[in-house]
Motif scaffolding. Structure first.
Motif, PDB file in Angstrom:
ATOM      1  N   ASN A  90       0.848  -1.221  -0.171  1.00 50.54           N
ATOM      2  CA  ASN A  90      -0.098   0.013   0.000  1.00 50.54           C
ATOM      3  C   ASN A  90       0.969   1.337   0.106  1.00 50.54           C
ATOM      4  OD1 ASN A  90      -1.748   1.841   0.279  1.00 50.54           O
ATOM      5  ND2 ASN A  90      -2.269   1.538   2.824  1.00 50.54           N
ATOM      6  N   LYS A 111       0.209   4.320  -0.419  1.00 53.71           N
ATOM      7  CA  LYS A 111      -0.361   5.549   0.139  1.00 53.71           C
ATOM      8  C   LYS A 111      -0.325   6.834  -0.540  1.00 53.71           C
ATOM      9  CE  LYS A 111      -0.034   3.414   4.633  1.00 53.71           C
ATOM     10  NZ  LYS A 111       0.157   3.612   6.128  1.00 53.71           N
ATOM     11  N   HIS A 167      -9.601   1.170   4.841  1.00 55.97           N
ATOM     12  CA  HIS A 167      -8.203   1.392   5.473  1.00 55.97           C
ATOM     13  C   HIS A 167      -8.247   2.324   6.912  1.00 55.97           C
ATOM     14  CE1 HIS A 167      -4.020   2.530   6.466  1.00 55.97           C
ATOM     15  NE2 HIS A 167      -3.620   1.614   5.744  1.00 55.97           N
ATOM     16  N   GLU A 169      -6.534   4.464   8.083  1.00 59.77           N
ATOM     17  CA  GLU A 169      -6.551   6.040   7.764  1.00 59.77           C
ATOM     18  C   GLU A 169      -7.882   6.720   7.094  1.00 59.77           C
ATOM     19  OE1 GLU A 169      -2.885   5.642   5.515  1.00 59.77           O
ATOM     20  OE2 GLU A 169      -1.942   5.013   7.337  1.00 59.77           O
ATOM     21  N   GLU A 172      -5.478  -5.048  10.651  1.00 65.80           N
ATOM     22  CA  GLU A 172      -4.480  -4.245  10.699  1.00 65.80           C
ATOM     23  C   GLU A 172      -4.616  -3.443  12.171  1.00 65.80           C
ATOM     24  OE1 GLU A 172      -2.305  -2.893   6.858  1.00 65.80           O
ATOM     25  OE2 GLU A 172      -4.170  -1.557   6.969  1.00 65.80           O
ATOM     26  N   ALA A 227      -0.249  -0.350  15.186  1.00 67.97           N
ATOM     27  CA  ALA A 227       0.834  -0.915  14.808  1.00 67.97           C
ATOM     28  C   ALA A 227       1.087  -0.576  13.378  1.00 67.97           C
ATOM     29  CB  ALA A 227       0.775  -2.621  14.659  1.00 67.97           C
ATOM     30  N   ILE A 228       0.086   0.421  12.734  1.00 63.63           N
ATOM     31  CA  ILE A 228       0.440   1.191  11.502  1.00 63.63           C
ATOM     32  C   ILE A 228       1.450   2.135  11.302  1.00 63.63           C
ATOM     33  CG2 ILE A 228      -0.799   2.039   9.382  1.00 63.63           C
ATOM     34  CD1 ILE A 228      -3.207   0.424  10.274  1.00 63.63           C
ATOM     35  N   GLY A 229       2.403   2.116  10.737  1.00 64.97           N
ATOM     36  CA  GLY A 229       3.364   3.143  10.589  1.00 64.97           C
ATOM     37  C   GLY A 229       4.027   3.719  12.022  1.00 64.97           C
ATOM     38  N   GLY A 271      -1.381  -6.611   8.722  1.00 62.26           N
ATOM     39  CA  GLY A 271      -0.748  -5.231   8.386  1.00 62.26           C
ATOM     40  C   GLY A 271      -0.474  -4.643   9.664  1.00 62.26           C
ATOM     41  N   GLY A 272       0.790  -3.827   9.763  1.00 60.94           N
ATOM     42  CA  GLY A 272       1.245  -2.905  10.533  1.00 60.94           C
ATOM     43  C   GLY A 272       2.502  -3.168  11.024  1.00 60.94           C
ATOM     44  N   SER A 273       3.326  -2.340  10.285  1.00 58.22           N
ATOM     45  CA  SER A 273       4.820  -2.284  10.530  1.00 58.22           C
ATOM     46  C   SER A 273       5.588  -3.679  10.226  1.00 58.22           C
ATOM     47  CB  SER A 273       5.399  -1.888  11.943  1.00 58.22           C
ATOM     48  OG  SER A 273       4.830  -0.684  12.247  1.00 58.22           O
ATOM     49  N   VAL A 274       5.021  -4.202   9.089  1.00 61.34           N
ATOM     50  CA  VAL A 274       5.759  -5.432   8.655  1.00 61.34           C
ATOM     51  C   VAL A 274       7.021  -5.188   8.002  1.00 61.34           C
ATOM     52  CG1 VAL A 274       5.489  -7.630   6.991  1.00 61.34           C
ATOM     53  CG2 VAL A 274       3.381  -6.636   8.278  1.00 61.34           C
ATOM     54  N   LEU A 318      -0.376  -6.776   4.323  1.00 54.44           N
ATOM     55  CA  LEU A 318      -0.497  -5.264   3.917  1.00 54.44           C
ATOM     56  C   LEU A 318       0.407  -4.741   4.281  1.00 54.44           C
ATOM     57  CD1 LEU A 318      -2.298  -3.789   1.879  1.00 54.44           C
ATOM     58  CD2 LEU A 318      -3.787  -3.474   3.722  1.00 54.44           C
ATOM     59  N   VAL A 319       1.280  -4.152   3.350  1.00 54.96           N
ATOM     60  CA  VAL A 319       2.516  -3.710   3.798  1.00 54.96           C
ATOM     61  C   VAL A 319       2.373  -2.077   3.396  1.00 54.96           C
ATOM     62  CG1 VAL A 319       5.082  -3.416   3.664  1.00 54.96           C
ATOM     63  CG2 VAL A 319       3.919  -5.731   3.295  1.00 54.96           C
ATOM     64  N   GLY A 320       2.903  -1.071   4.440  1.00 53.35           N
ATOM     65  CA  GLY A 320       2.835   0.116   4.054  1.00 53.35           C
ATOM     66  C   GLY A 320       4.289   0.578   3.872  1.00 53.35           C
ATOM     67  N   GLY A 321       5.017   1.161   5.120  1.00 53.56           N
ATOM     68  CA  GLY A 321       6.149   1.827   4.785  1.00 53.56           C
ATOM     69  C   GLY A 321       7.041   1.096   3.871  1.00 53.56           C
TER      70      GLY A 321
HETATM   71  C1  PEP Z   1      -0.770   0.045   6.118  1.00 52.76           C
HETATM   72  O1  PEP Z   1      -0.801   1.337   6.284  1.00 52.76           O
HETATM   73  O2  PEP Z   1      -1.543  -0.633   5.642  1.00 52.76           O
HETATM   74  C2  PEP Z   1       0.131  -0.460   6.930  1.00 52.76           C
HETATM   75  C3  PEP Z   1       0.217  -1.534   7.338  1.00 52.76           C
HETATM   76  O3  PEP Z   1       1.139   0.632   7.169  1.00 52.76           O
HETATM   77  P1  PEP Z   1       2.750   0.251   7.708  1.00 52.76           P
HETATM   78  O4  PEP Z   1       3.361  -1.227   7.299  1.00 52.76           O
HETATM   79  O5  PEP Z   1       3.649   1.245   7.581  1.00 52.76           O
HETATM   80  O6  PEP Z   1       2.545  -0.145   9.207  1.00 52.76           O
END
Ligand code: PEP
Length: 254
Positions: free
Chosen positions: A12, A14, A98, A100, A170, A174-176, A214-217, A235-238
């Motif tokens: 993701n 973003k 999501h 956010e 998620e 834990a997200i970001g 998802g969450g800081s993977v 689900l991977v963000g950063g």
């Molecule tokens: C996300 O926004 O879906 C997410 C999991 O972000 P992050 O990996 O940066 O925590």
């Protein structure tokens, strides 16, 4: 590691990446991940890069996802994008609800369910996000929140549609944030979501639905998370914004 359900790992992006940057990242991912067959791989660029990335992934094992869509099919909804527009770019998946968007756009479970129905009507596979906040977890309300979100966000979907639906657990805390749920916390939440799905649909559906974490993977925690029996991907963000880290997450998950 063998699991009945095929892993699905999605990036993701973003509100990041110009078209040029997106193409650069995709070129790197294609190089790094060309031989991966064990995992469904999805990249979710911002809308503005969908057209360019759609062309770039044509000859690859990367599938395209969007980060949101409208519940409506057309009309006077300034700034919105509908499923049909996503289909023009060969988008296969769409992230819905999501945290956010739940937080900043005040998206409700009912709205997310209407979007999920619209996605299925266009043969797009929704990735429906659920997750509790830290305050909710600390108040002992995690299960209650997850059950409400799962039931509300999937309301009205058929069993067949559930086979084409992905859920992303998620935890908002834990997200970001760099804080990852422990493997035990992730497994417990995923198993709980599967029990809710069994009640809402049936055991067979619950067994088939893929639930991403998802969450800081990151590369260092991917293997342990993916080895949990009810964790079917990420689900991977950063860490999806950089070719090395996303590719390593995938490779460490296999
Ligand atoms: C996300 O926004 O879906 C997410 C999991 O972000 P992050 O990996 O940066 O925590």
């Amino acid at each position: 590691m063998t699991k009945d359900r095929k892993l699905i790992i999605a990036g993701n992006w973003k509100m990041n990446k110009t078209v040029a940057e997106a193409l650069d990242l995709v070129a790197g991912l294609k190089r790094e991940l060309a031989n991966v067959k064990e995992v469904d791989l999805v990249v979710c660029p911002p809308f503005t890069a969908l057209g360019a990335v759609a062309q770039a992934v044509l000859d690859s094992n990367l599938r395209l996802g969007a980060q949101n869509m409208s519940e409506h099919n057309f009309g006077a909804f300034t700034g919105e994008i509908c499923a049909g527009m996503l289909k023009e770019f060969s988008v296969r998946y769409v992230i819905l609800g999501h945290s956010e968007r739940r937080q900043y756009q005040k998206e409700s479970d009912a709205l997310i369910a209407r979007k999920a129905a619209a996605a299925h009507a266009a043969s797009l596979k929704p990735i429906v996000c659920v997750g509790e906040t830290l305050a909710e977890r600390e108040a002992g309300r995690m299960e209650n929140v997850l059950e409400t979100q799962v039931r509300g966000s999937l309301a009205g979907l058929s069993k067949t549609q559930m086979d084409e639906t992905v859920i992303a657990y998620e935890p908002v805390w834990a997200i970001g944030t760099g804080k990852t749920a422990t493997t035990q916390q992730a497994q417990e939440a995923h198993a709980f979501i599967r029990r809710v799905l069994a009640g809402l649909f049936d055991e067979a559906v619950a067994r088939r639905v893929r639930i991403q974490y998802g969450g800081s993977v990151k590369p260092s925690n991917a293997r342990e998370l993916m080895s949990q029996p009810d964790v079917d991907g990420a689900l991977v963000g950063g860490a999806s914004l950089e070719e090395r880290s996303f590719a390593d997450i995938v490779k460490n998950s296999i």
